[in-house]
Design a protein around this motif. Structure first.
Motif, short mmCIF file in Angstrom:
data_model
loop_
_atom_site.label_atom_id
_atom_site.label_comp_id
_atom_site.label_asym_id
_atom_site.label_seq_id
_atom_site.Cartn_x
_atom_site.Cartn_y
_atom_site.Cartn_z
N ASP A 1 51.45 24.61 18.54
CA ASP A 1 51.71 24.81 17.11
C ASP A 1 52.82 23.84 16.67
N PRO A 2 52.52 22.85 15.81
CA PRO A 2 53.57 21.90 15.39
C PRO A 2 54.61 22.53 14.47
N TYR A 3 54.33 23.72 13.95
CA TYR A 3 55.26 24.37 13.03
C TYR A 3 56.05 25.49 13.71
N GLN A 4 56.04 25.51 15.03
CA GLN A 4 56.73 26.55 15.78
C GLN A 4 58.24 26.42 15.58
N LEU A 5 58.91 27.54 15.32
CA LEU A 5 60.34 27.53 15.05
C LEU A 5 61.20 27.53 16.30
N SER A 6 60.76 28.18 17.34
CA SER A 6 61.56 28.21 18.56
C SER A 6 61.20 27.00 19.42
N ASP A 7 62.22 26.44 20.04
CA ASP A 7 62.01 25.26 20.88
C ASP A 7 62.10 25.68 22.33
N SER A 8 60.98 25.63 23.02
CA SER A 8 60.97 26.02 24.42
C SER A 8 60.93 24.82 25.34
#
Length: 77
Positions: A3-10
């Protein structure tokens, strides 16, 4: 699918700390002295010491000129 709009950075990467430009401390000191001498110029002019206020204003002007020269040299390089 990611998901390019994901808020969390894993992701495992970390952001590099911001790099300070060389001379930024000197620029801060120059601005501080310019402000101090501008205030001294205003205070002595209001108090009626025009000659002393002019000296403080001239010194403050020298600091401003040095700041402008440093800025122009950095832009050219």
């Amino acid at each position: 699918m990611s998901d390019p709009y994901q808020l969390s950075d894993s992701s495992p990467h970390t952001a590099a700390p911001p790099q300070r430009k060389p001379g930024s401390a000197a620029t801060a000191v120059l601005w501080t002295f310019a402000a101090i001498f501008a205030g001294l110029n205003a205070a002595s002019s209001v108090a009626g010491y025009d000659l002393i206020g002019s000296v403080f204003g001239g010194i403050g002007l020298v600091f401003i000129i040095v700041l402008v020269v440093r800025y122009v040299r950095r832009k050219r390089s």
